[in-house]
Design a protein around this motif. Structure first.
Motif, PDB file in Angstrom:
ATOM      1  N   ARG A 114     -25.742 -37.556  61.754  1.00 23.76           N
ATOM      2  CA  ARG A 114     -24.671 -37.989  62.653  1.00 23.76           C
ATOM      3  C   ARG A 114     -25.248 -38.752  63.840  1.00 23.76           C
ATOM      4  O   ARG A 114     -24.659 -39.727  64.288  1.00 23.76           O
ATOM      5  CB  ARG A 114     -23.833 -36.803  63.127  1.00 23.76           C
ATOM      6  CG  ARG A 114     -22.896 -36.303  62.047  1.00 23.76           C
ATOM      7  CD  ARG A 114     -21.935 -35.260  62.603  1.00 23.76           C
ATOM      8  NE  ARG A 114     -21.170 -34.644  61.545  1.00 23.76           N
ATOM      9  CZ  ARG A 114     -20.032 -35.109  61.061  1.00 23.76           C
ATOM     10  NH1 ARG A 114     -19.521 -36.209  61.545  1.00 23.76           N
ATOM     11  NH2 ARG A 114     -19.402 -34.477  60.104  1.00 23.76           N
ATOM     12  N   GLU A 115     -26.391 -38.309  64.356  1.00 21.72           N
ATOM     13  CA  GLU A 115     -27.018 -39.020  65.468  1.00 21.72           C
ATOM     14  C   GLU A 115     -27.440 -40.425  65.044  1.00 21.72           C
ATOM     15  O   GLU A 115     -27.319 -41.373  65.795  1.00 21.72           O
ATOM     16  CB  GLU A 115     -28.224 -38.241  65.995  1.00 21.72           C
ATOM     17  CG  GLU A 115     -27.823 -37.012  66.784  1.00 21.72           C
ATOM     18  CD  GLU A 115     -29.010 -36.145  67.167  1.00 21.72           C
ATOM     19  OE1 GLU A 115     -30.156 -36.438  66.774  1.00 21.72           O
ATOM     20  OE2 GLU A 115     -28.764 -35.144  67.872  1.00 21.72           O
ATOM     21  N   SER A 116     -27.916 -40.564  63.814  1.00 28.71           N
ATOM     22  CA  SER A 116     -28.339 -41.880  63.326  1.00 28.71           C
ATOM     23  C   SER A 116     -27.150 -42.708  62.844  1.00 28.71           C
ATOM     24  O   SER A 116     -27.239 -43.921  62.689  1.00 28.71           O
ATOM     25  CB  SER A 116     -29.346 -41.736  62.178  1.00 28.71           C
ATOM     26  OG  SER A 116     -28.692 -41.299  61.000  1.00 28.71           O
ATOM     27  N   GLY A 117     -26.006 -42.021  62.585  1.00 25.65           N
ATOM     28  CA  GLY A 117     -24.817 -42.712  62.105  1.00 25.65           C
ATOM     29  C   GLY A 117     -24.844 -42.999  60.613  1.00 25.65           C
ATOM     30  O   GLY A 117     -23.969 -43.666  60.089  1.00 25.65           O
ATOM     31  N   GLU A 118     -25.850 -42.495  59.915  1.00 29.67           N
ATOM     32  CA  GLU A 118     -25.963 -42.751  58.479  1.00 29.67           C
ATOM     33  C   GLU A 118     -25.637 -41.510  57.671  1.00 29.67           C
ATOM     34  O   GLU A 118     -26.210 -40.453  57.870  1.00 29.67           O
ATOM     35  CB  GLU A 118     -27.371 -43.233  58.136  1.00 29.67           C
ATOM     36  CG  GLU A 118     -27.482 -43.635  56.688  1.00 29.67           C
ATOM     37  CD  GLU A 118     -28.839 -44.227  56.372  1.00 29.67           C
ATOM     38  OE1 GLU A 118     -29.553 -43.629  55.552  1.00 29.67           O
ATOM     39  OE2 GLU A 118     -29.173 -45.259  56.945  1.00 29.67           O
ATOM     40  N   ASP A 119     -24.712 -41.645  56.746  1.00 28.99           N
ATOM     41  CA  ASP A 119     -24.336 -40.519  55.907  1.00 28.99           C
ATOM     42  C   ASP A 119     -25.208 -40.480  54.655  1.00 28.99           C
ATOM     43  O   ASP A 119     -26.051 -41.350  54.436  1.00 28.99           O
ATOM     44  CB  ASP A 119     -22.844 -40.590  55.554  1.00 28.99           C
ATOM     45  CG  ASP A 119     -22.502 -41.691  54.568  1.00 28.99           C
ATOM     46  OD1 ASP A 119     -23.186 -42.737  54.555  1.00 28.99           O
ATOM     47  OD2 ASP A 119     -21.551 -41.515  53.803  1.00 28.99           O
ATOM     48  N   ARG A 120     -25.003 -39.458  53.825  1.00 31.21           N
ATOM     49  CA  ARG A 120     -25.793 -39.275  52.605  1.00 31.21           C
ATOM     50  C   ARG A 120     -25.651 -40.466  51.653  1.00 31.21           C
ATOM     51  O   ARG A 120     -26.536 -40.756  50.866  1.00 31.21           O
ATOM     52  CB  ARG A 120     -25.345 -37.989  51.915  1.00 31.21           C
ATOM     53  CG  ARG A 120     -25.908 -37.704  50.527  1.00 31.21           C
ATOM     54  CD  ARG A 120     -27.393 -37.430  50.442  1.00 31.21           C
ATOM     55  NE  ARG A 120     -27.864 -36.235  51.059  1.00 31.21           N
ATOM     56  CZ  ARG A 120     -27.923 -35.041  50.505  1.00 31.21           C
ATOM     57  NH1 ARG A 120     -27.481 -34.850  49.288  1.00 31.21           N
ATOM     58  NH2 ARG A 120     -28.413 -34.028  51.165  1.00 31.21           N
ATOM     59  N   PHE A 121     -24.537 -41.190  51.744  1.00 36.78           N
ATOM     60  CA  PHE A 121     -24.304 -42.326  50.855  1.00 36.78           C
ATOM     61  C   PHE A 121     -24.875 -43.636  51.400  1.00 36.78           C
ATOM     62  O   PHE A 121     -24.714 -44.685  50.786  1.00 36.78           O
ATOM     63  CB  PHE A 121     -22.802 -42.511  50.596  1.00 36.78           C
ATOM     64  CG  PHE A 121     -22.113 -41.269  50.113  1.00 36.78           C
ATOM     65  CD1 PHE A 121     -22.604 -40.541  49.043  1.00 36.78           C
ATOM     66  CD2 PHE A 121     -20.963 -40.829  50.734  1.00 36.78           C
ATOM     67  CE1 PHE A 121     -21.967 -39.395  48.600  1.00 36.78           C
ATOM     68  CE2 PHE A 121     -20.310 -39.680  50.296  1.00 36.78           C
ATOM     69  CZ  PHE A 121     -20.818 -38.961  49.235  1.00 36.78           C
ATOM     70  N   GLY A 122     -25.516 -43.585  52.565  1.00 36.41           N
ATOM     71  CA  GLY A 122     -26.087 -44.796  53.139  1.00 36.41           C
ATOM     72  C   GLY A 122     -25.023 -45.810  53.561  1.00 36.41           C
ATOM     73  O   GLY A 122     -25.283 -47.001  53.633  1.00 36.41           O
ATOM     74  N   GLY A 123     -23.806 -45.332  53.819  1.00 39.66           N
ATOM     75  CA  GLY A 123     -22.730 -46.206  54.271  1.00 39.66           C
ATOM     76  C   GLY A 123     -22.072 -47.038  53.186  1.00 39.66           C
ATOM     77  O   GLY A 123     -21.247 -47.895  53.489  1.00 39.66           O
ATOM     78  N   LYS A 124     -22.381 -46.755  51.910  1.00 43.63           N
ATOM     79  CA  LYS A 124     -21.836 -47.625  50.858  1.00 43.63           C
ATOM     80  C   LYS A 124     -20.384 -47.352  50.499  1.00 43.63           C
ATOM     81  O   LYS A 124     -19.777 -48.118  49.757  1.00 43.63           O
ATOM     82  CB  LYS A 124     -22.714 -47.601  49.615  1.00 43.63           C
ATOM     83  CG  LYS A 124     -22.764 -46.296  48.869  1.00 43.63           C
ATOM     84  CD  LYS A 124     -23.720 -46.410  47.680  1.00 43.63           C
ATOM     85  CE  LYS A 124     -23.994 -45.063  47.072  1.00 43.63           C
ATOM     86  NZ  LYS A 124     -24.979 -45.144  46.008  1.00 43.63           N
ATOM     87  N   TYR A 125     -19.779 -46.272  51.044  1.00 40.88           N
ATOM     88  CA  TYR A 125     -18.376 -45.984  50.745  1.00 40.88           C
ATOM     89  C   TYR A 125     -17.505 -46.020  52.004  1.00 40.88           C
ATOM     90  O   TYR A 125     -16.491 -45.343  52.091  1.00 40.88           O
ATOM     91  CB  TYR A 125     -18.240 -44.610  50.076  1.00 40.88           C
ATOM     92  CG  TYR A 125     -19.012 -44.480  48.788  1.00 40.88           C
ATOM     93  CD1 TYR A 125     -18.676 -45.244  47.669  1.00 40.88           C
ATOM     94  CD2 TYR A 125     -20.085 -43.605  48.671  1.00 40.88           C
ATOM     95  CE1 TYR A 125     -19.385 -45.132  46.486  1.00 40.88           C
ATOM     96  CE2 TYR A 125     -20.794 -43.481  47.486  1.00 40.88           C
ATOM     97  CZ  TYR A 125     -20.448 -44.245  46.401  1.00 40.88           C
ATOM     98  OH  TYR A 125     -21.144 -44.125  45.229  1.00 40.88           O
ATOM     99  N   ILE A 126     -17.936 -46.787  53.032  1.00 36.47           N
ATOM    100  CA  ILE A 126     -17.136 -46.945  54.247  1.00 36.47           C
ATOM    101  C   ILE A 126     -16.956 -48.437  54.525  1.00 36.47           C
ATOM    102  O   ILE A 126     -17.773 -49.254  54.099  1.00 36.47           O
ATOM    103  CB  ILE A 126     -17.783 -46.234  55.461  1.00 36.47           C
ATOM    104  CG1 ILE A 126     -19.194 -46.756  55.751  1.00 36.47           C
ATOM    105  CG2 ILE A 126     -17.801 -44.736  55.264  1.00 36.47           C
ATOM    106  CD1 ILE A 126     -19.801 -46.208  57.019  1.00 36.47           C
TER     107      ILE A 126
END
Length: 158
Positions: A114-126
């Protein structure tokens, strides 16, 4: 305990932005007909709880409030199941087309990701990426969207 308090504050601040009803849903005027929409999310072949599912109407939907809601959010339960909502948990959504986007911050990695803003999917589903799925909801026809299969992003080397 500190993390729980931070998450509670973050959720309370984000509820007006993500479609949480303010107060008692029975007090909302001019409710529109809703259709139940259910499904499940699997991550890397496993049912996964805690996946944030954001559903965005394509074009206008009939549901209007004092502040127009541009998107809604629910979270999958422990077995990956979800039920979309408009006014209260699992009550459904107005008829229309919806783009489904997903984020996942696994419990063991939540603070760091959350601090880095990157989720487990690497942002590919947002957004602005393509949605994980697009659905069409018809009035009075409950919809089971089935299982949405998502893949984790490759881990970055440090």
């Amino acid at each position: 305990m500190h993390l729980r308090r931070m998450l509670a504050v973050a959720l309370s601040l984000s509820c007006p932005l993500i479609g949480c009803s303010q107060g008692d849903p029975s007090r909302i005027k001019d409710k529109v007909p809703l259709t139940k929409v259910t499904g499940a999310i699997m991550v890397d072949g496993n049912p996964t709880g805690g996946v944030i599912l954001k559903y965005v109407p394509v074009g206008d939907i009939a549901e209007k409030r004092e502040a127009y809601i541009k998107s809604f959010t629910v979270m999958t339960n422990n077995d990956g199941a979800f039920a979309l909502k408009t006014y209260a948990r699992g009550d459904g959504v107005p008829a229309g087309e919806y783009k489904l986007y997903c984020q996942y911050f696994p419990p063991e990695e939540q603070v760091k990701r959350r601090e880095s803003g990157e989720d487990r999917f690497g942002g590919k589903y947002i957004p602005p990426k393509p949605p994980a799925k697009i659905i069409t909801v018809k009035t009075g026809e409950n919809l089971d969207v089935g299982t949405i299969e998502l893949k984790s992003a490759p881990r970055k080397s440090r």
